[in-house]
Design an enzyme around this catalytic site. Structure first.
Site, mmCIF file in Angstrom:
data_model
loop_
_atom_site.group_PDB
_atom_site.id
_atom_site.type_symbol
_atom_site.label_atom_id
_atom_site.label_comp_id
_atom_site.label_asym_id
_atom_site.label_seq_id
_atom_site.Cartn_x
_atom_site.Cartn_y
_atom_site.Cartn_z
ATOM 1 N N ASP A 34 0.860 -1.180 0.000
ATOM 2 C CA ASP A 34 0.000 0.000 0.000
ATOM 3 C C ASP A 34 0.899 1.232 0.000
ATOM 4 O OD1 ASP A 34 -3.133 0.723 0.810
ATOM 5 O OD2 ASP A 34 -1.697 2.253 1.461
ATOM 6 N N LYS A 39 -0.122 2.068 7.120
ATOM 7 C CA LYS A 39 -1.269 1.193 6.916
ATOM 8 C C LYS A 39 -0.805 -0.248 6.718
ATOM 9 C CE LYS A 39 -5.655 0.295 5.938
ATOM 10 N NZ LYS A 39 -6.637 0.113 7.037
ATOM 11 N N SER A 102 0.455 4.647 -12.509
ATOM 12 C CA SER A 102 1.694 4.994 -11.810
ATOM 13 C C SER A 102 2.426 3.776 -11.268
ATOM 14 C CB SER A 102 1.400 5.969 -10.660
ATOM 15 O OG SER A 102 0.752 5.312 -9.583
ATOM 16 N N ILE A 119 -10.173 -5.806 -8.454
ATOM 17 C CA ILE A 119 -11.398 -5.358 -7.805
ATOM 18 C C ILE A 119 -11.638 -3.874 -8.073
ATOM 19 C CG2 ILE A 119 -12.529 -4.969 -5.577
ATOM 20 C CD1 ILE A 119 -11.039 -7.396 -4.505
ATOM 21 N N ASN A 121 -12.445 -0.201 -8.939
ATOM 22 C CA ASN A 121 -13.487 0.358 -9.810
ATOM 23 C C ASN A 121 -13.002 1.557 -10.611
ATOM 24 O OD1 ASN A 121 -15.762 -1.308 -9.385
ATOM 25 N ND2 ASN A 121 -16.071 -0.383 -7.372
ATOM 26 N N PRO A 122 -13.631 1.820 -11.774
ATOM 27 C CA PRO A 122 -14.639 0.980 -12.425
ATOM 28 C C PRO A 122 -13.993 -0.314 -12.919
ATOM 29 C CG PRO A 122 -14.062 2.846 -13.815
ATOM 30 C CD PRO A 122 -13.374 3.077 -12.512
ATOM 31 N N THR A 144 -13.235 -8.976 -10.880
ATOM 32 C CA THR A 144 -14.388 -9.556 -10.184
ATOM 33 C C THR A 144 -15.676 -9.253 -10.933
ATOM 34 O OG1 THR A 144 -14.352 -7.596 -8.751
ATOM 35 C CG2 THR A 144 -13.387 -9.630 -7.870
ATOM 36 N N HIS A 176 -19.841 -3.884 -14.668
ATOM 37 C CA HIS A 176 -20.030 -3.801 -13.221
ATOM 38 C C HIS A 176 -20.403 -2.348 -12.930
ATOM 39 C CE1 HIS A 176 -19.746 -4.333 -8.972
ATOM 40 N NE2 HIS A 176 -18.682 -3.564 -8.846
#
Length: 317
Positions: A34, A39, A102, A119, A121-122, A144, A176
């Site tokens: 991350d 985090k 990036s 996963i 989005n979009p 997904t 989706h």
């Protein structure tokens, strides 16, 4: 056998994907990445704290993009959930497309040759972007897609009929997003078509437009009360990872690039796919009605427009 999975992005979704993977013992090793180092450290600590009470042993390590090179699977979860507050997944695109551009080159530079489950989005647009930026063989990158939307539809069908989820075959297909559609002509219960059951049993007389609306809008019901979605999407992604690592040959909806199937080319959309050790090994074509085919083509055209827009977004600095 080594089963190493990397996760990019440790927000609500990424952290829950990590937990879902370790609680099921799907990987042997888990690498967490991350942009926020704090985090990564916090999630690593919390997940390690859970291991004593998990049924399997999993090695969990904080990492960088360079550490993803020998992963079997990467789950891409980067995002900013606050940008979805409008109820439109496309509102994330300026941020997520820039972020992916990036770091995709860093993933490629790591020497990664495995599989990517997206996963972010979009979903269809970002899956297309990852495929173009990283350049893995066909079948190695998929999203997904409508996997979670399909689960939402099946949940509605199960609630009305009392039939277990696992005995219902139904699919949401296409984007989706708002233009996705339910393939009603292909819905069946234990192999018996809905078109047969709805003539003799009131439980199977569905308000189809309303149920499709609920399947499309289910994520916003979840978001409105808790500010994110977690359990449904992490379960969807974890199952896809398991399909690859265990060569399950399971059919489930995924966002994948069509190459003539359904009369479409060069567009990522959600369709039933056979997923195994080679990623998406086959796209299954549903016998749609002519009206459903027309709706599906319109949906694909919507996704193409969004893919074109994403191509103009510069990489984040």
């Amino acid at each position: 056998m080594k089963k190493k999975v990397g996760i990019i992005g440790l927000g609500h979704v990424g952290a829950h994907v990590a937990y879902s993977l370790i609680i099921q013992g799907i990987p042997n090793e888990l690498v967490l990445v991350d942009p926020k180092e704090g985090k990564v450290a916090s999630e690593t600590q919390d997940l390690r704290d859970a291991l004593m009470y998990c049924p399997h042993t999993v090695t969990i390590t904080p990492g960088t993009y360079a550490d993803l090179g020998d992963c079997d699977v990467i789950v891409n979860c980067i995002g900013d959930i606050t940008l979805c507050a409008t109820g439109n997944r496309l509102d994330e695109m300026n941020y997520t497309a820039a972020q992916v551009k990036s770091y995709a080159k860093k993933v490629k530079a790591s020497g990664f040759k495995g599989y990517i489950v997206n996963i972010t989005n979009p979903c269809d647009v970002i899956t297309d972007l990852l495929a173009k930026e990283i350049g893995l063989p066909k079948g190695h990158i998929f999203g997904t897609g409508t996997g979670l939307d399909t689960s939402r539809l099946v949940s509605q069908l199960s609630q009305q009929t009392g039939v277990a989820h696992q005995s219902i075959s139904a699919y949401m297909i296409g984007e989706h997003g708002a233009s996705q559609m339910a393939a009603w002509s292909c819905v069946s219960f234990g192999g018996v078509p809905l078109s047969v059951l709805e003539k003799t049993d009131a439980r199977f007389a569905f308000d189809k437009p309303e149920l499709q609306k609920k399947a499309i809008g289910g994520g916003w019901v979840t978001y409105s009360g808790k500010g994110c979605t977690e359990y449904g999407i992490c379960s969807t992604a974890a199952r896809m990872v398991r399909c690859i690592l265990n060569d399950e040959k399971r059919i489930m909806p995924a966002s994948f690039a069509l190459d003539g199937e359904y009369g479409e080319h060069d567009v990522f959309v959600g369709v039933p796919c056979l997923i195994g050790k080679n990623g998406v090994e086959r796209v299954l074509e549903l016998p749609l009605t002519e009206a459903e085919k027309a709706d599906f083509h319109r949906c694909c055209d919507d996704v193409r427009k969004n893919i074109a827009t994403a191509a103009t977004i510069p990489a984040a600095e």
